[in-house]
Design an enzyme around this catalytic site. Structure first.
Site, PDB file in Angstrom:
ATOM      1  N   SER A 117       0.834  -1.194   0.000  1.00 55.10           N
ATOM      2  CA  SER A 117       0.000   0.000   0.000  1.00 55.10           C
ATOM      3  C   SER A 117       0.876   1.255   0.000  1.00 55.10           C
ATOM      4  CB  SER A 117      -0.948  -0.054   1.200  1.00 55.10           C
ATOM      5  OG  SER A 117      -1.977   0.890   1.089  1.00 55.10           O
ATOM      6  N   ASP A 128      -8.258  -5.440  -6.095  1.00 54.06           N
ATOM      7  CA  ASP A 128      -8.051  -4.207  -5.330  1.00 54.06           C
ATOM      8  C   ASP A 128      -8.919  -3.109  -5.938  1.00 54.06           C
ATOM      9  OD1 ASP A 128      -6.980  -1.923  -3.992  1.00 54.06           O
ATOM     10  OD2 ASP A 128      -5.038  -2.921  -3.802  1.00 54.06           O
ATOM     11  N   HIS A 147      -7.744  -5.254  -1.439  1.00 52.59           N
ATOM     12  CA  HIS A 147      -6.504  -4.591  -1.028  1.00 52.59           C
ATOM     13  C   HIS A 147      -5.851  -5.293   0.151  1.00 52.59           C
ATOM     14  CE1 HIS A 147      -3.645  -1.348  -0.793  1.00 52.59           C
ATOM     15  NE2 HIS A 147      -3.949  -1.111   0.477  1.00 52.59           N
TER      16      HIS A 147
END
Length: 336
Positions: free
Chosen positions: A128, A282, A311
């Site tokens: 991330s 995602d 995600h």
């Protein structure tokens, strides 16, 4: 305290503001070898501290502390490194200056060069916002980073991702207790609402349809939203989260004097052997954005994580996804 502090002194940020008494909190795992070339840099992500990265470190993992010297620098704003919650006036609370990914990586570079004398990085990796920092490492110091493996993260924050950030920011700031960032008590309702909004983004539609949350110990959807999402943000400092949101929203590896906004040139500059691992489902660091970026990195492979965990497939929650990430890192490092 299981981490160390690297004092930076007065730091002039990319915004032009000078932050006094700045520091990075960091933790290391393993031993730096004599050649100082067994280094892995593994930055933290939004809302996380180094503890949340430890799921990927172990003697049976690619990030093996018996073999590598692993450094987890805590991102500015996360409550351990310089943040709104721990900085003195006049830069406390909502007065904390804007910090970019460039600022984070530049200061991390000071940490590893000044504290340890490191000149080579065997691997830059992260999830991330940690992936964004890994990209930035490879573009800012292309002669230094030998391998790059960002997962569930892109080299800049694309427009639809910005929409997510706008939504969670608005949810938090709608709480009257937030008081324009000058609160005396935590705006808990806003933090819970942020978590509730985030719940629809963090995992995919099939994750919810197939009730995969039951594998995490939640019997019902409502228990999962409350227990996993809302409760995870309640302990956080609101201004810390907002500071990291700004950093995330303005992330772009080309927004600096080296590339002057030429994003494709920044991608082309990456010399590291690279594996880009987006998650197929995602919803905000999308595989389409990652595929575009991968095409402009000279020595890069596009290797999506085929998971319905969205995600959060990159957060160590699902053993299948964890094994995929770990095996890919082992292949990249040549240790499989």
């Amino acid at each position: 305290m299981d981490y160390h502090i690297f004092h930076l002194g007065e730091v002039r940020l990319q915004s032009g503001v000078t932050l006094p008494h700045a520091y990075i909190a960091y933790k290391t795992y393993g031993t730096l070898n004599a050649a100082k070339d067994n280094v892995i840099i593994f930055p933290t992500s939004f809302g996380d501290q180094h503890y949340q990265n430890e799921w990927l470190i172990g003697e049976d993992k690619a990030l093996n502390p018996n073999q590598y010297f692993i450094i987890i620098p805590n991102m500015l704003g996360n409550g351990l490194s310089s943040s709104p919650s721990n900085t003195a006036s006049p830069y406390d609370q909502a007065n904390f200056p804007h910090v970019t990914i460039y600022d984070n990586v530049t200061l991390q570079h000071r940490l590893i060069t000044e504290r340890f004398g490191i000149k080579k990085i065997a691997l830059a990796t992260g999830w991330s916002m940690g992936a964004i920092q890994a990209f930035h490492w490879a573009a800012s110091y292309p002669d230094m980073v030998e391998r790059l493996a960002p997962f569930a993260g892109t080299a800049k924050t694309w427009p639809h991702n910005i929409v997510l950030i706008e939504g969670i920011r608005a949810a938090l700031q709608a709480d009257v207790a937030w008081n324009n960032g000058q609160y005396t008590a935590s705006p808990e309702a806003g933090l819970r609402t942020l978590g509730c909004v985030y719940a629809s983004w963090g995992f995919s539609q099939p994750f919810y349809r197939e009730a995969c949350y039951k594998a995490l110990g939640y019997a019902t959807l409502s228990e999962f939203i409350s227990g996993f999402w809302e409760e995870s943000f309640v302990p956080s400092d609101a201004n810390d989260l907002l500071a990291m949101m700004w950093t995330w929203q303005h992330a772009d590896i080309s927004q600096n004097d080296r590339y002057n906004g030429d994003f494709e040139a920044a991608l082309r500059s990456i010399q590291a052997r690279t594996v880009v691992m987006p998650v197929r489902t995602d919803l905000y660091f999308t595989p389409e954005d990652s595929e575009y970026e991968t095409k402009h990195i000279p020595n890069a492979t596009f290797k999506p994580i085929e998971s319905i965990w969205g995600h959060l497939a990159g957060f160590g929650l699902n053993p299948v996804d964890t094994a995929f990430i770990d095996n890919t890192l082992k292949e990249l490092l040549g240790t499989k």
